[in-house]
Design an enzyme around this catalytic site. Structure first.
Site, mmCIF file in Angstrom:
data_model
loop_
_atom_site.group_PDB
_atom_site.id
_atom_site.type_symbol
_atom_site.label_atom_id
_atom_site.label_comp_id
_atom_site.label_asym_id
_atom_site.label_seq_id
_atom_site.Cartn_x
_atom_site.Cartn_y
_atom_site.Cartn_z
ATOM 1 N N CYS A 569 -10.390 -1.555 -3.215
ATOM 2 C CA CYS A 569 -9.199 -0.701 -3.134
ATOM 3 C C CYS A 569 -8.523 -0.865 -1.775
ATOM 4 O O CYS A 569 -9.168 -1.215 -0.781
ATOM 5 C CB CYS A 569 -9.583 0.767 -3.350
ATOM 6 S SG CYS A 569 -10.336 1.086 -4.956
ATOM 7 N N THR A 570 -7.225 -0.612 -1.747
ATOM 8 C CA THR A 570 -6.489 -0.626 -0.487
ATOM 9 C C THR A 570 -6.715 0.707 0.209
ATOM 10 O O THR A 570 -6.085 1.713 -0.114
ATOM 11 C CB THR A 570 -4.984 -0.849 -0.736
ATOM 12 O OG1 THR A 570 -4.815 -2.034 -1.498
ATOM 13 C CG2 THR A 570 -4.236 -0.979 0.565
#
Length: 696
Positions: A569-570
């Site tokens: 995930c960012t």
């Protein structure tokens, strides 16, 4: 009714009434924003009126879109004022449009009225009113345009010179009762001919001469001397906008002032010309005898003047609000453009809004960055936006990705590219947005035999999308997904902006131009000798700004496999995307305003400011740095070797780059460079002191 006076009643006039078409306000708004801005100088305008054409309704003096002066940019869209239009007699006027409501209220109305009355008086004294009788009906308008609320405050004045002592009406009746049958027939015919001629239809004041044989002719006011003859009846005529049977209309006031100033007459016969269905109606028209009790022929002083229009019998301005009657989309466009157009008034006269509105922007990635960039572009007036993404809206997205809501997450989630377009159109219906659901082919993600055709289609489609847009934003989550767009943009020399996020840091940069001219200019490049071309390309490589991959000494690879959840995930601080997106859009707008576009030098200074290459920001200490990186001759995305290979081999080259993990490194020489670097032995001088560093 008229006040009684010896030998008749004091002559009273029906006031002129105004009417303003919505088109006038729309055009005034456009001129105010785009041309006049804060200039509140008087504006010459043209009003229109015609003789009364209904027994129950008076005609008004009307303002329409073409009442305002033509602008050079509007010549094709705004019709010119036609001469000889029997339904629109043109009258000169002046408009004072103020910048604030307070200025509107503070205008010296008495002084303004006197100024316009003085013009009429000077026209009478000089004889200009004889040559152009429309000058007798000069008018003025004061106004304030509230362009935020689309409301307009305005007040008309129709200056009328006051006779002292006033004229008296001895007799006033229908023209059909005053003329004999033969005279009436001849007068009607003469009037219809006058009104049908292009040269006289717009002349509102005239003479009616009736010979002893009952034959009538219509003459200009300047022909008064020539009309003097035995047995002739002579009437002063005018287009009467009033329908009342007992009062002439307002234009008669200044005609009487001209008569008193020009000829020493004690009484005159007046013809108040009115029509029905486009033809003279002597039953509606009036004829009256007026006594003039004082001549102004030998008096040069300006008479008193009256003329401010009443609003429901009160001396107050009128107002109109157009917001409710406007098409909502049109209203949204006007409101959205307002702030941008106001920038050009003082802060940024060189702002090119037409260029921004016509620029086609391609956003690769419709996540946190894509949502923010799209909204900032719309705020700058960009109206053509394409979003490309193959993901769906997840439950975790709406809090950080501003174009999505909870409903977009339901039933497995909507495609981001399509949901983002729907949201943009809800925010601003006039945006021309398109969503493209597509995955970007990436190095390190080899295609199986079943996937090859799909990858080829995606590569071709992305090539065409980039070619058809003016600016491209690289906003994807992974490094390798930016490789193919970077190559295609370098090949086409497109304005390319990258925005990338870390946990508490960001990078915003503009890519330099590609190493070769656009493909359309390839023939010209081929005309160079091999030696000259080699020299030119060598110099260009030394000067070019780098792309996103120019700092890499390895080729892009798969960065998503075998990663923990926090690596997949960012993970960034929530405020970071807004900062990076805003800077990315500002950088793009600056480039669009630079004459060299993507070829612009570092820190070139424009009205909008400098044009940096890279901006790196850090939330940890709230700092930013401007950096410059030159192109790398072994870059896997924009080097001469790679772009040439793509131009020569096309899709075959792309498939090889995608499927083979070391192909790009081998092609560009990165593999050899890495081997050379690893072959160096680094020996440290040891002075015998233990400094705490391990041997390397």
């Amino acid at each position: 009714m008229a006040a009684k006076r010896e030998n008749g009643s004091i002559l009273q006039f029906a006031p002129f009434q105004s009417s303003v078409d919505e088109g006038f306000w729309h055009r005034l708004s456009s001129l105010k924003l785009n041309k006049f801005r804060i200039d509140d100088s008087p504006i010459p305008i043209t009003g229109f009126y015609a003789p009364c054409s209904h027994s129950q309704v008076s005609n008004h003096l009307t303002l329409v879109a073409e009442s305002l002066p033509a602008d050079e940019d509007e010549q094709s869209s705004v019709p010119a004022i036609a001469s000889g239009n029997r339904n629109r007699c043109s009258v000169p006027g002046i408009l004072y449009n103020t910048n604030t409501l307070e200025d509107f209220r503070a205008l010296d109305k008495k002084s303004l009225l006197k100024q316009e009355a003085k013009k009429i008086w000077e026209d009478i004294q000089s004889g200009r009113a004889m040559e152009d009788s429309a000058l007798l009906s000069r008018f003025l308008v004061i106004s304030f345009a509230d362009l935020k609320k689309w409301s307009f405050h305005y007040w008309f004045a129709f200056p009328a010179l006051v006779l002292d002592p006033p004229a008296t009406m001895v007799e006033l009746k229908a023209a059909s009762q005053w003329f004999t049958l033969d005279e009436a027939e001849s007068v009607s015919k003469a009037c219809n001919e006058w009104r049908s001629s292009n040269s006289t239809a717009g002349v509102p004041f005239f003479l009616v001469s009736i010979a002893s044989d009952s034959r009538a002719s219509i003459r200009h006011l300047k022909d008064w001397e020539a009309c003097q003859g035995d047995g002739q009846k002579l009437l002063f005529g005018f287009y009467d906008p009033c329908h009342l049977p007992s009062n002439p209309g307002w234009p008669l006031r200044n005609l009487l002032a001209l008569i008193c100033s020009s000829w020493n007459l004690k009484s005159v016969d007046l013809f108040c010309y009115r029509e029905s269905r486009g033809f003279a109606d002597l039953g509606l028209s009036l004829v009256g005898k007026v006594l003039l009790h004082g001549s102004t022929r030998d008096h040069k002083d300006l008479p008193n003047a009256v003329g401010w229009e009443l609003n429901k019998d009160r001396a107050v301005p009128r107002s109109i609000t157009l917001a409710k009657s406007m098409d909502p989309t049109r209203l949204a466009i006007s409101a959205a453009d307002l702030n941008l157009k106001l920038m050009r008034w003082r802060a940024l006269p060189s702002l090119d809004l037409d260029k921004l509105a016509s620029t086609k922007c391609l956003l690769l990635g419709a996540g946190t960055l894509g949502c923010e960039v799209a909204r900032r572009l719309m705020a700058w007036g960009v109206r053509k936006i394409t979003l490309l993404d193959n993901g769906k809206v997840a439950m975790s997205n709406p809090l950080r990705q501003s174009l999505y809501t909870f409903d977009d997450c339901l039933n497995g989630g909507k495609y981001k590219a399509l949901a983002a377009v729907t949201s943009l159109q809800r925010i601003f219906p006039a945006v021309e947005a398109e969503g493209v659901v597509m995955a970007i082919p990436m190095p390190g993600h080899p295609a199986t035999s079943q996937e090859v055709d799909g990858v080829i289609d995606d590569c071709t489609r992305l090539h065409n999308l980039i070619d058809s847009h003016d600016a491209v934003f690289l906003l994807t989550d992974t490094r390798e997904s930016r490789w193919l767009p970077s190559l295609l943009c370098a090949n086409a020399n497109k304005i390319t902006i990258t925005a990338a996020l870390g946990f508490d840091s960001f990078l915003v940069m503009r890519h330099g131009p590609g190493p070769l001219p656009n493909a359309s200019k390839a023939d010209a490049a081929n005309a160079l000798s091999d030696e000259m071309e080699s020299l030119a390309l060598s110099n260009r490589e030394q000067q070019r700004l780098g792309c996103y991959f120019c700092n890499d000494v390895v080729q892009p690879t798969d960065s998503t496999s075998n990663r923990t959840l926090d690596q997949q995930c960012t993970v960034t601080r929530p405020g970071l995307a807004s900062n990076a997106s805003s800077l990315a859009v500002e950088l793009c707008v600056n480039m669009l305003h630079h004459p060299d576009g993507t070829f612009a030098c570092v820190d070139s200074e424009l009205a909008l400011g400098i044009l940096p290459h890279q901006i790196r920001g850090y939330l940890f200490d709230f700092s930013q740095m401007k950096l410059v990186g030159r192109s790398f001759d072994r870059c896997t995305a924009c080097s001469l070797t790679v772009v040439k290979e793509y131009r020569e081999r096309g899709l075959e080259f792309l498939l090889q780059a995608i499927n083979h993990p070391t192909y790009l490194a081998d092609l560009t020489g990165l593999t050899e460079l890495t081997k050379s670097a690893n072959s160096f032995d680094i020996d440290w001088d040891d002075d015998g002191d233990d400094d705490g560093f391990a041997d390397i």
